[in-house]
Motif scaffolding. Structure first.
Motif, short mmCIF file in Angstrom:
data_model
loop_
_atom_site.label_atom_id
_atom_site.label_comp_id
_atom_site.label_asym_id
_atom_site.label_seq_id
_atom_site.Cartn_x
_atom_site.Cartn_y
_atom_site.Cartn_z
N ALA A 145 26.72 86.66 76.03
CA ALA A 145 25.50 85.91 75.74
C ALA A 145 24.78 85.52 77.01
O ALA A 145 25.39 85.39 78.08
N GLY A 146 23.48 85.35 76.88
CA GLY A 146 22.68 84.83 77.97
C GLY A 146 22.77 83.31 77.93
O GLY A 146 22.68 82.71 76.86
N GLY A 147 22.96 82.68 79.07
CA GLY A 147 23.03 81.22 79.13
C GLY A 147 21.63 80.63 79.10
O GLY A 147 20.76 81.01 79.88
N ILE A 148 21.42 79.71 78.18
CA ILE A 148 20.13 79.04 78.04
C ILE A 148 20.23 77.63 78.61
O ILE A 148 19.31 77.12 79.25
N ASN A 149 21.37 76.98 78.36
CA ASN A 149 21.61 75.64 78.91
C ASN A 149 21.70 75.76 80.44
O ASN A 149 22.57 76.46 80.96
N PRO A 150 20.80 75.07 81.16
CA PRO A 150 20.74 75.26 82.62
C PRO A 150 21.99 74.79 83.36
O PRO A 150 22.17 75.11 84.54
N GLU A 199 45.07 72.76 78.23
CA GLU A 199 46.46 73.11 78.55
C GLU A 199 46.56 74.27 79.53
O GLU A 199 47.46 74.31 80.36
N VAL A 200 45.65 75.24 79.43
CA VAL A 200 45.73 76.36 80.37
C VAL A 200 44.81 76.14 81.59
O VAL A 200 44.71 77.00 82.47
N GLY A 201 44.13 75.00 81.62
CA GLY A 201 43.33 74.64 82.79
C GLY A 201 42.06 75.45 82.96
O GLY A 201 41.70 75.88 84.06
N ILE A 202 41.37 75.67 81.83
CA ILE A 202 40.14 76.47 81.88
C ILE A 202 38.95 75.60 81.46
O ILE A 202 39.00 74.93 80.43
N PRO A 203 37.89 75.58 82.28
CA PRO A 203 36.71 74.83 81.86
C PRO A 203 36.04 75.53 80.68
O PRO A 203 35.87 76.75 80.71
N LEU A 204 35.75 74.77 79.65
CA LEU A 204 35.15 75.37 78.46
C LEU A 204 33.84 74.66 78.15
O LEU A 204 33.81 73.45 77.95
N ARG A 205 32.75 75.44 78.14
CA ARG A 205 31.46 74.88 77.74
C ARG A 205 31.40 74.86 76.22
O ARG A 205 32.16 75.57 75.57
N LYS A 206 30.46 74.11 75.66
CA LYS A 206 30.29 74.08 74.21
C LYS A 206 28.81 74.18 73.91
O LYS A 206 28.00 73.63 74.65
N GLY A 207 28.47 74.84 72.81
CA GLY A 207 27.06 74.85 72.47
C GLY A 207 26.70 75.74 71.30
O GLY A 207 27.56 76.35 70.65
N ARG A 224 12.38 80.39 77.06
CA ARG A 224 11.85 79.02 76.91
C ARG A 224 11.79 78.64 75.43
O ARG A 224 12.18 77.54 75.04
N MET A 225 11.32 79.58 74.62
CA MET A 225 11.24 79.32 73.17
C MET A 225 12.64 79.04 72.61
O MET A 225 12.84 78.10 71.83
N ILE A 226 13.62 79.86 73.02
CA ILE A 226 14.98 79.72 72.48
C ILE A 226 15.58 78.37 72.86
O ILE A 226 16.24 77.72 72.07
N LYS A 227 15.27 77.94 74.08
CA LYS A 227 15.74 76.61 74.51
C LYS A 227 15.11 75.53 73.63
O LYS A 227 15.79 74.61 73.17
N THR A 228 13.82 75.68 73.40
CA THR A 228 13.11 74.72 72.55
C THR A 228 13.70 74.67 71.15
O THR A 228 13.75 73.62 70.51
N LEU A 229 14.19 75.83 70.67
CA LEU A 229 14.77 75.90 69.32
C LEU A 229 16.11 75.19 69.24
O LEU A 229 16.63 74.97 68.14
N GLY A 230 16.70 74.89 70.38
CA GLY A 230 17.95 74.12 70.35
C GLY A 230 19.20 74.91 70.64
O GLY A 230 20.31 74.44 70.35
N ALA A 231 19.06 76.11 71.24
CA ALA A 231 20.24 76.92 71.53
C ALA A 231 20.70 76.74 72.97
O ALA A 231 19.90 76.42 73.86
N ASP A 232 21.99 76.94 73.19
CA ASP A 232 22.57 76.91 74.53
C ASP A 232 22.86 78.31 75.06
O ASP A 232 23.10 78.50 76.25
#
Ligand code: HPA
Length: 271
Positions: free
Chosen positions: A111-116, A171-179, A196-204
């Motif tokens: 996926a493309g990251g939308i959350n900056p 437990e395995v020491g991995i940073p996990l983003r959520k969105g 920009r539109m996708i960010k406005t729609l509320g996606a991460d």
């Protein structure tokens, strides 16, 4: 429905019996595929009614075996709308895996990251989705044996499994983003204005898969756990050229992470 039954019976006769977990081995999951203790394996072309994979980066095999103490059935190679398949074709193998008895669907994607705040190479746990695809696999006649005409949108990715995934990551020491994951038809990546539109729609995050499969699972009352590998950042004010190689390289970077995370997740899940 006849085809689903025919294919399910065929696979049972080939030893694909009573899986507990169905997995779609999307981007980032090839390391995980390596550690399945394989008991049965078939090429899609040898399975009646299965569509055939066209994308070079995906194998096109159905695998059955043990992973972290659970019986799993896994698709190595999935089907995308941009390849030309209709949504019911995309959903067919998932319906078959669930009809065989799987009680949970695990999915990964690029996926493309939308959350900056995200960075390429990180993994995001999907908390919810937006169906921005031009269709839905549940369109048309409803198969009441599979699920209701109007499935609700409650917890497609249930909290219970999100919490297990977060615990596994700790437990395995991995940073996990959520969105939130938004599915778009592709195959073009987005323009700056579209990000920009996708960010406005509320996606991460934004990608070209997963939602059709999650919708048929929800229809069949099967919970979904979804993981997005952030392969590139969609920052409207910092647009750069993105090559397929760049996306694949960042996906590769996440493979060991996903292997550890999902193995621990499967170990911890109770079904
Ligand atoms: N957009 C859509 N799909 C994607 C992207 C993206 O930026 N990266 C990987 N899959």
């Amino acid at each position: 429905m006849e085809k689903i039954k025919e294919t399910t019976e065929f696979l049972k006769s080939k030893g694909f019996a009573n899986p507990e977990i169905a997995i779609i081995l999307g981007t980032g999951m090839s390391e995980l595929a390596q550690i399945i203790n394989v008991k049965a394996k078939l090429s899609y072309k040898d399975i009646p009614n299965f569509p055939i994979s066209t994308v070079e980066s995906h194998a096109g095999e159905l695998i059955y075996g043990d992973l972290a103490g659970k019986r799993v059935i896994a698709m190595a190679g999935r089907f995308h709308f941009y390849e030309g398949y209709d949504f019911q074709t995309i959903a067919f193998p998932v319906r078959v895996m669930l009809q065989l008895g799987a009680k949970l669907l695990i999915v990964s994607n690029a996926a493309g990251g939308i959350n900056p705040l995200f960075k390429a190479g990180e993994v995001m746990l999907i908390t919810d989705h937006i169906n921005f695809l031009p269709g839905n696999p549940l369109r048309g006649k409803n198969y009441d044996e599979l699920g209701p005409r109007f499935p609700d949108g409650y917890e497609v990715y249930p909290k219970k499994f999100q919490e297990i995934a977060e615990q596994a990551a700790l437990e395995v020491g991995i940073p996990l983003r959520k969105g939130v994951y938004l599915a778009i038809q592709g195959p073009c990546l987005e323009t700056g204005a579209e990000y920009r539109m996708i960010k406005t729609l509320g996606a991460d995050a934004v990608g070209m898969s997963t939602v059709p499969e999650a919708l048929v699972a929800k229809h069949m009352s099967i919970p979904v756990a979804g993981f997005s590998v952030i392969t590139d950042m969609g920052l409207p004010d910092h647009m750069e050229p993105v090559s397929f190689e760049y996306v694949v390289n960042n996906a590769k970077r996440a493979e060991l992470t996903l292997k550890k995370l999902i193995t621990k997740f499967i170990e911890k899940v109770e079904l």
